[in-house]
Design a protein around this motif. Structure first.
Motif, mmCIF file in Angstrom:
data_model
loop_
_atom_site.group_PDB
_atom_site.id
_atom_site.type_symbol
_atom_site.label_atom_id
_atom_site.label_comp_id
_atom_site.label_asym_id
_atom_site.label_seq_id
_atom_site.Cartn_x
_atom_site.Cartn_y
_atom_site.Cartn_z
ATOM 1 N N VAL A 1 17.270 1.217 0.731
ATOM 2 C CA VAL A 1 16.259 -0.082 0.217
ATOM 3 C C VAL A 1 17.077 -0.206 -0.953
ATOM 4 O O VAL A 1 17.460 0.638 -1.882
ATOM 5 C CB VAL A 1 14.772 0.510 -0.118
ATOM 6 C CG1 VAL A 1 13.927 -0.630 -0.922
ATOM 7 C CG2 VAL A 1 14.230 0.785 1.252
ATOM 8 N N GLU B 1 12.170 -4.860 -4.976
ATOM 9 C CA GLU B 1 13.138 -4.645 -3.716
ATOM 10 C C GLU B 1 13.812 -5.848 -3.470
ATOM 11 O O GLU B 1 13.325 -7.052 -3.537
ATOM 12 C CB GLU B 1 12.101 -4.313 -2.929
ATOM 13 C CG GLU B 1 11.218 -3.029 -2.971
ATOM 14 C CD GLU B 1 10.195 -2.898 -1.826
ATOM 15 O OE1 GLU B 1 10.767 -3.032 -0.529
ATOM 16 O OE2 GLU B 1 9.055 -2.512 -2.400
ATOM 17 N N THR C 1 16.058 -4.349 2.634
ATOM 18 C CA THR C 1 15.954 -3.148 3.202
ATOM 19 C C THR C 1 17.121 -2.970 4.351
ATOM 20 O O THR C 1 16.930 -4.171 5.152
ATOM 21 C CB THR C 1 14.460 -2.541 3.836
ATOM 22 O OG1 THR C 1 13.703 -2.518 2.841
ATOM 23 C CG2 THR C 1 14.463 -1.313 4.469
ATOM 24 N N SER D 1 16.570 4.774 6.617
ATOM 25 C CA SER D 1 16.743 3.163 5.888
ATOM 26 C C SER D 1 17.407 3.489 4.541
ATOM 27 O O SER D 1 17.240 4.530 3.850
ATOM 28 C CB SER D 1 15.568 2.508 5.935
ATOM 29 O OG SER D 1 14.428 3.204 5.148
#
Length: 133
Positions: free
Chosen positions: A40, A27, A30, A38
């Protein structure tokens, strides 16, 4: 001009993140929105920037993946990748040789929402160049 990323709408963000982490994505960030949705951003270890965006919008209802065919990920060793994914609890398909014994080795993986991923190990010499099509 170049492709930057693919974005997929997902039904369960945590389930999808667990899946893509097991594939090897990390990741990058976000972006939360006031309505509970959301974005990501994810990337694979050898990528310099975001390549996959997971879009979670619970208020929009169910997800239909019917118009999407697949995206592909290049791997160094298909057998090692299949072993890694299986050990992580995923279910990659058995290897295939769509171009014959001298062509690429491939396997398929399906994410929790039905998006298909083709895993590709190119033969020595790499992928075909356009004049080989």
């Amino acid at each position: 001009m170049k492709t930057i990323l693919f974005a997929f709408r997902v039904s369960d963000l945590e389930r999808s993140l667990a899946f893509y982490r097991a594939v090897g994505y990390t990741e990058l960030g976000t972006v939360p929105f006031d309505d509970g949705s959301s974005l990501v951003w994810l990337k694979l270890p050898d990528e310099h920037a975001v390549s996959l965006e997971l879009v979670h919008r619970p208020a929009d209802g169910s997800i239909e993946t019917g118009g999407f065919e697949h995206f592909a990920i290049e791997v160094d060793s298909l057998s090692a990748t299949i072993d890694h994914l299986t050990a992580a609890g995923l279910e990659p398909a058995p290897p295939e040789l769509p171009g014959g014994p001298e062509g690429p080795k491939t396997s398929w993986l399906t994410d929790p929402d039905g998006y298909r991923i083709e895993l590709v190990e190119w033969p020595p010499g790499g992928p075909p160049v356009p004049d080989q099509f």
